[in-house]
Every structure is written in C-alpha cells, then in structure tokens.
Design an enzyme around this catalytic site. Structure first.
Site, short mmCIF file in Angstrom:
data_model
loop_
_atom_site.label_atom_id
_atom_site.label_comp_id
_atom_site.label_asym_id
_atom_site.label_seq_id
_atom_site.Cartn_x
_atom_site.Cartn_y
_atom_site.Cartn_z
N GLY A 129 0.74 -1.23 -0.10
CA GLY A 129 0.00 0.00 -0.04
C GLY A 129 0.88 1.25 0.20
O GLY A 129 1.93 1.55 -0.75
N THR A 178 3.09 2.21 2.21
CA THR A 178 4.35 2.25 2.56
C THR A 178 5.11 2.14 1.35
O THR A 178 6.27 2.91 1.29
CB THR A 178 4.52 1.21 3.58
OG1 THR A 178 3.53 1.45 4.72
CG2 THR A 178 5.79 1.03 4.34
N THR A 186 -1.82 -7.97 3.59
CA THR A 186 -0.64 -8.96 4.21
C THR A 186 -1.28 -10.31 4.71
O THR A 186 -0.40 -10.92 5.03
CB THR A 186 0.19 -8.19 5.37
OG1 THR A 186 -0.72 -7.70 6.22
CG2 THR A 186 0.80 -6.90 4.42
N ILE A 204 -6.54 -4.65 10.95
CA ILE A 204 -6.54 -6.19 10.99
C ILE A 204 -5.12 -6.73 10.74
O ILE A 204 -4.64 -7.71 11.38
CB ILE A 204 -7.71 -6.83 10.02
CG1 ILE A 204 -9.05 -6.16 10.41
CG2 ILE A 204 -7.57 -8.17 10.06
CD1 ILE A 204 -9.54 -6.57 12.05
N ARG A 264 9.49 11.40 39.96
CA ARG A 264 10.93 11.58 40.49
C ARG A 264 10.60 10.35 41.45
O ARG A 264 11.72 9.64 41.76
CB ARG A 264 11.04 12.80 41.19
CG ARG A 264 11.55 13.96 40.25
CD ARG A 264 11.31 15.29 41.05
NE ARG A 264 12.43 15.21 42.03
CZ ARG A 264 12.48 16.08 43.00
NH1 ARG A 264 11.74 17.04 43.17
NH2 ARG A 264 13.31 15.90 44.05
N LYS A 278 -4.59 19.45 51.65
CA LYS A 278 -3.57 19.15 52.18
C LYS A 278 -3.45 17.49 52.36
O LYS A 278 -4.50 17.29 53.13
CB LYS A 278 -3.09 19.78 53.50
CG LYS A 278 -1.86 19.80 53.99
CD LYS A 278 -0.87 20.72 52.97
CE LYS A 278 0.54 20.71 53.55
NZ LYS A 278 0.60 21.59 54.82
N HIS A 279 -2.65 16.93 51.63
CA HIS A 279 -2.78 15.44 51.99
C HIS A 279 -4.12 14.92 51.49
O HIS A 279 -4.58 13.76 52.39
CB HIS A 279 -2.36 15.14 53.32
CG HIS A 279 -0.97 15.60 53.91
ND1 HIS A 279 0.28 15.26 52.84
CD2 HIS A 279 -0.37 16.19 54.85
CE1 HIS A 279 1.34 15.92 53.67
NE2 HIS A 279 0.90 16.51 54.53
N ASN A 316 -13.60 8.98 59.42
CA ASN A 316 -14.81 9.50 59.94
C ASN A 316 -14.73 11.15 59.57
O ASN A 316 -13.63 11.50 60.03
CB ASN A 316 -15.15 9.32 61.37
CG ASN A 316 -15.64 7.89 61.54
OD1 ASN A 316 -16.57 7.30 60.75
ND2 ASN A 316 -15.40 7.11 62.65
N ARG A 343 -25.01 8.10 52.51
CA ARG A 343 -23.71 8.32 53.42
C ARG A 343 -22.53 8.56 52.21
O ARG A 343 -22.70 8.24 51.14
CB ARG A 343 -23.53 6.62 53.83
CG ARG A 343 -22.36 6.66 54.68
CD ARG A 343 -22.22 5.38 55.52
NE ARG A 343 -21.81 4.27 54.32
CZ ARG A 343 -21.55 2.96 54.63
NH1 ARG A 343 -22.13 2.56 55.86
NH2 ARG A 343 -21.29 2.26 53.79
N HIS A 364 -12.69 6.00 52.60
CA HIS A 364 -11.56 5.32 52.95
C HIS A 364 -10.07 5.63 52.58
O HIS A 364 -10.14 5.81 51.40
CB HIS A 364 -11.65 3.96 53.20
CG HIS A 364 -12.85 3.45 54.12
ND1 HIS A 364 -14.23 3.47 53.76
CD2 HIS A 364 -12.81 3.21 55.21
CE1 HIS A 364 -15.07 2.88 54.68
NE2 HIS A 364 -14.18 2.88 55.69
#
Length: 518
Positions: A34, A36, A66, A126, A219, A281-282, A422, A514, A518
């Site tokens: 093709g 290429t 192919t 394919i 890092r 923070k965190h 919590n 709720r 976690h």
C-alpha cells in the site's frame, strides 16, 4: 534473498531513513504494501510489493493486503525446526527477519468530533495487529518494531552485533504485545460506549481491563524510596493529561493525588455557584469557601486554616485573575489549578517560580470508577457522582432549619463528601470553620472540627459523612452552639440523636445518603 524486512506502517515518521540504512548498510530486501511501498518508491528505495511477492493482489479496497501464507509463514517459521524449514521450501516461502508495523490511527479517529461509527470501523486495523502479534510470538528469530523511536536502536544492534540480540528482541516483543492490547482495549471501550451508554455492564463489566500509556516517569512516589510513574487511560488524553502547566517544576506523585482531590471538591462549585476556592493538604480539604469575588473566596478559604494551608494545593472555580494571583503569591503553595488564567496574572505568578500553576478547562471531568488494589486482585466501584438533591432530605427534629440555612447545609454537605472518614465539617457563611478528618471514631472527628472552629461554630452548621451511633456527637455540637446538623441518618439509635437535638433546639436533617471515603 538474504535478510528480508517487511514494512507496513501507518505512521511514516523515520521510515525512509530506516529503509535506506537497511538496504545500503545491511543488504536487506524490503517487502511492503500500500502507501508504505509508495513512500519508499518515491524515495528511490528498492522495494518489492507484497502483492508481487505473494502473487495475490490487494482486495476489498485494501482491507486484505498482508494476510497470506507467504507472509505469515515467513514470519512464524522457527529456524531450528527442520519441519518448519521443509514447509517453507515446499511452499516457496522466504523467512522474514524484521517486521516494522504500526497501526491505523483508531484512537485519533474517535477523538475527532462527530466521527461516525462507519469511519471508526474503517480505522480498525486487522493486518497490522496480525503482523505484529506473529512477529512478537516468534521473537526468538524475528524482530518487531512498532514505533519510530525504536528504529535507531535496532540499527545500532546491527552495527554492534551483526544481528539483534535476544534481550532486544524480547523487549521489542513485550512492547508489541502491549501496543496490541492497548489498541484492542480502545476499540472495545469505544464500541461499548456507543452501543450501551449508561448500561450497568459499562461500569462493572464481567472482565475489567485497565490499560494505560505511560505519560511520565515521576521522580518518586509518596516517599523517595518508592518508584512511580503516571499513566493515561482511554483512547485519547482526558483529565489531568490535558492540563497545561503554566509554570513550576514537573508534577510529583503527591501533587497529582492532591490535585485530583482538589478537583473533586471544586467540581461541586461549578456552573451557577458563587466564586469558590479549595485548599487541600494530603488529599483532605483544610479550607473551602465561597466569596463575592474569587480573591475573597481564596482569602476566606485560607483564613479557615492558614497553618495547614502552608504548602497546600489550591483549586479555583473561576479563571485566575490579577487580584487572586497577588493573594496567592503571599503564601507558600505547591500547586494552583484554575479553569483558565488571565494574561495579566502571569507576570505576578512568575514572582513565585516554584509554585506550579495549571489550567484545566474541564474541572468536572472525573473517572467513572475508582480502582483499589488488594492482594490478588482489585476492587472497583462507581464514583460518588450522585447529585445533591435537597428536596429528598428529611427534617427529623421539631426545630426546622430556617430557609436561609439551606445554602449553608448544602455547602457543608458538598465539602464533607470529600473528606476522609470519619469526617465532620463545621461551616458558617459558606466558609469551613473546622474539619475533622480520618478519625477512628466519630466523636473524635467532631471534637477536632469543633475545637478548630472555636467561637465560629456558634450559629453554624455541622455535617457528618456517616450517621451518629450515639447522642454524644450531637451533645458536643450543642455545647459549641451549632444551629443545624446534616447527616445521612440510618443508625439503630437515630432516636437518641434526634432527642438530643430536640432538647438543644438544634435542627437536624437526614440526607439518607452516606459518603464514606476510606
């Protein structure tokens, strides 16, 4: 024919240079198909088309090129198996030593706006995956290259050793299988999304594939002794992969975790919400506030807990303006993210060159699921994307919250759903006054939040991510002067908490939802 290389590429980058070296330096015979083949012929490089070699013309508009025994027999034949060699000889097949292939741009196609299903289907390769998988399977004898970045390394292997070494061929095979796996996953995900949008199987399918492309080696991880990297999922960049880093060092593992936590909270304040700011923070918020202006919102969020805000992550729900930029530079902050940034604010921000400043236009873009690894597997769950629906809430006390308290209850409920369990949030005037996070018992979280709020708790509201198992938390809130409580409800001892609230004249609202984290 000597050594044979089969080249069949969609991405032509580096192709001519590779083919030239293969022919001129190492005497390869080139097979190609093709576009290429046309590219190589246009560059004056000798090439035999696959159709000429196999005697079978391309058919079905190029869908079959192919897929032929002379191609796949040459790739899959084991050089040390006499029976394989006999088959090659009997069929007039030459062994193929190198396969260079990459795939139709499926991901790029479906990323285009308004792409049709038919257009997407035509970009499902394919022949390419078949070539790649065959060569990777037979990597003991065949080298497979799937990315232009590999071309020069392959040529160096030839120059140093005369042929690719086994370790190099194995590494190439690993990369090849990773490519085809990712490619197939992109197709599967796309087809699932367009054929069953919103279906339960889309979120929790019988088989869940998690495949990512490495965006950046970080890092280190949470700690310096841990290695880490950032991967992108999906067919095209989304979320943080689309953010623009306006200034500052590259993002770290902890930066990304905190930024995602900040994004989740600020996404609650998009649309018609007032200007709002979040400081994290965190992964826990230490200050959240609304204001009449963006700078006022930030300054109120900072005032909520200025000690914890040092070295924090800030998220804003409005484009970063000059006044806010000036306020941000007065405190040491790790990162700031906003949907956009005014041009005039950039010189001000640059006075703090170590502060990472990002823009992320789609702050609301969230993953549909969360993945948590455990020994021998992982857990999958939907994100907490449920909308806040005050009309479904239930006032369970004699005292009802005044209408003007509804906005405060909504504000506190938006924040508490993003605090580690919590979790307790005390707020007043749309500003967090105290936050109790990640405690092993709820009354401990209540104590932390109320102590932090101090006198500011008086006349404010208290939000809890889970129900109160005992009346002690309500009694502590009453002593601090809390005027209203919002919580999920659902405890076997709800009546004790309701009674304590009634005795104190506190309004209590049950949301019946709720928000554990976690």
């Amino acid at each position: 024919m000597g050594r044979i290389a089969l080249l069949s590429t969609s991405n032509k980058q580096g192709l001519v240079e590779l083919a030239t070296a293969l022919v001129q330096e190492f005497g390869f015979t080139l097979l190609s198909s093709g576009g290429t083949a046309k590219t190589l012929q246009a560059a004056g490089i000798p090439v035999t088309t696959v159709a000429e070699y196999t005697g079978a013309a391309e058919i079905l508009g190029g869908r079959v090129k192919t897929l032929h025994p002379k191609i796949h027999g040459g790739i899959l034949a084991r050089r040390d198996r006499p029976a394989d060699q006999a088959d090659l000889q009997a069929q007039g097949i030459n062994p193929i030593d190198l396969v260079v292939a990459n795939l139709y741009p499926f991901a790029e196609t479906i990323a285009r706006p308004n792409v049709t299903l038919g257009e997407a289907i035509e970009q499902i390769d394919i022949g390419g995956p078949t070539l790649i998988r065959a060569a990777a399977k037979n990597h003991a004898y065949v080298t497979v290259l799937v990315d232009p970045s590999q071309y020069e390394t392959y040529l160096q292997e030839l120059r140093l050793y005369g042929e690719p070494q086994p370790a190099f061929r194995l590494a190439c095979a690993q990369r090849a299988f990773a490519l085809t796996a990712c490619y197939d996953q992109a197709i599967a995900t796309y087809l699932q999304e367009i054929t069953s949008p919103g279906a339960p199987a889309e979120i929790l399918p019988p088989v869940f594939h998690l495949i990512g492309q490495q965006k950046q080696v970080l890092r280190y991880g949470e700690n310096p002794h841990q290695r880490a990297a950032w991967y992108m999922t999906g067919a095209h960049p989304r979320g943080w992969a689309t953010a623009e880093l306006l200034q500052g060092k590259e993002l770290s593992y902890n930066n990304l975790l905190d930024l995602e936590a900040a994004r989740g909270i600020i996404s609650e304040f998009l649309g018609d919400s007032a200007p709002a700011a979040v400081i994290v923070k965190h992964t826990n918020p230490c200050g959240v506030a609304e204001g009449k202006t963006l700078v006022a919102a930030y300054e109120r969020a900072l005032a909520a807990d200025s000690v914890s805000a040092f070295g924090g992550i800030v998220a804003l729900n409005r484009p970063l303006d000059v006044a806010t930029a000036e306020a941000l530079t007065r405190t040491f902050l790790e990162c700031v993210v906003a949907p956009a940034c005014e041009e005039a604010a950039l010189p001000i921000l640059k006075t703090k060159p170590k502060m990472r400043v990002l823009t992320l236009g789609e702050l609301e873009t969230a993953p549909p699921v969360t993945v948590q690894t455990i020994a021998g597997g992982f857990l999958l769950q939907e994100m907490q994307a449920a909308p806040i629906e005050p009309h479904t809430w239930q006032v369970v006390t004699v005292t009802e919250p005044p209408p003007e308290f509804m906005a405060e209850l909504i504000f506190a409920w938006k924040v508490v759903k993003h605090v580690k369990s919590n979790a307790i949030v005390v707020s007043r005037d749309r500003q967090t006054q105290g936050i109790g996070a990640g405690q092993m018992n709820r009354v401990g979280a209540v104590k932390i939040a109320l102590d932090q709020a101090g006198e500011a708790a008086r006349g404010g509201v208290l939000a809890s991510d889970g129900f109160f198992p005992f009346a002690d938390s309500v009694q502590a809130a009453a002593r601090a002067g809390i005027a209203a409580i919002i919580q999920p409800g659902g405890s076997l001892r709800d009546n004790e908490s309701i009674q304590a609230a009634n005795e104190a004249g506190i309004a209590m609202v049950f949301t019946n939802r709720r928000h554990f984290r976690h």
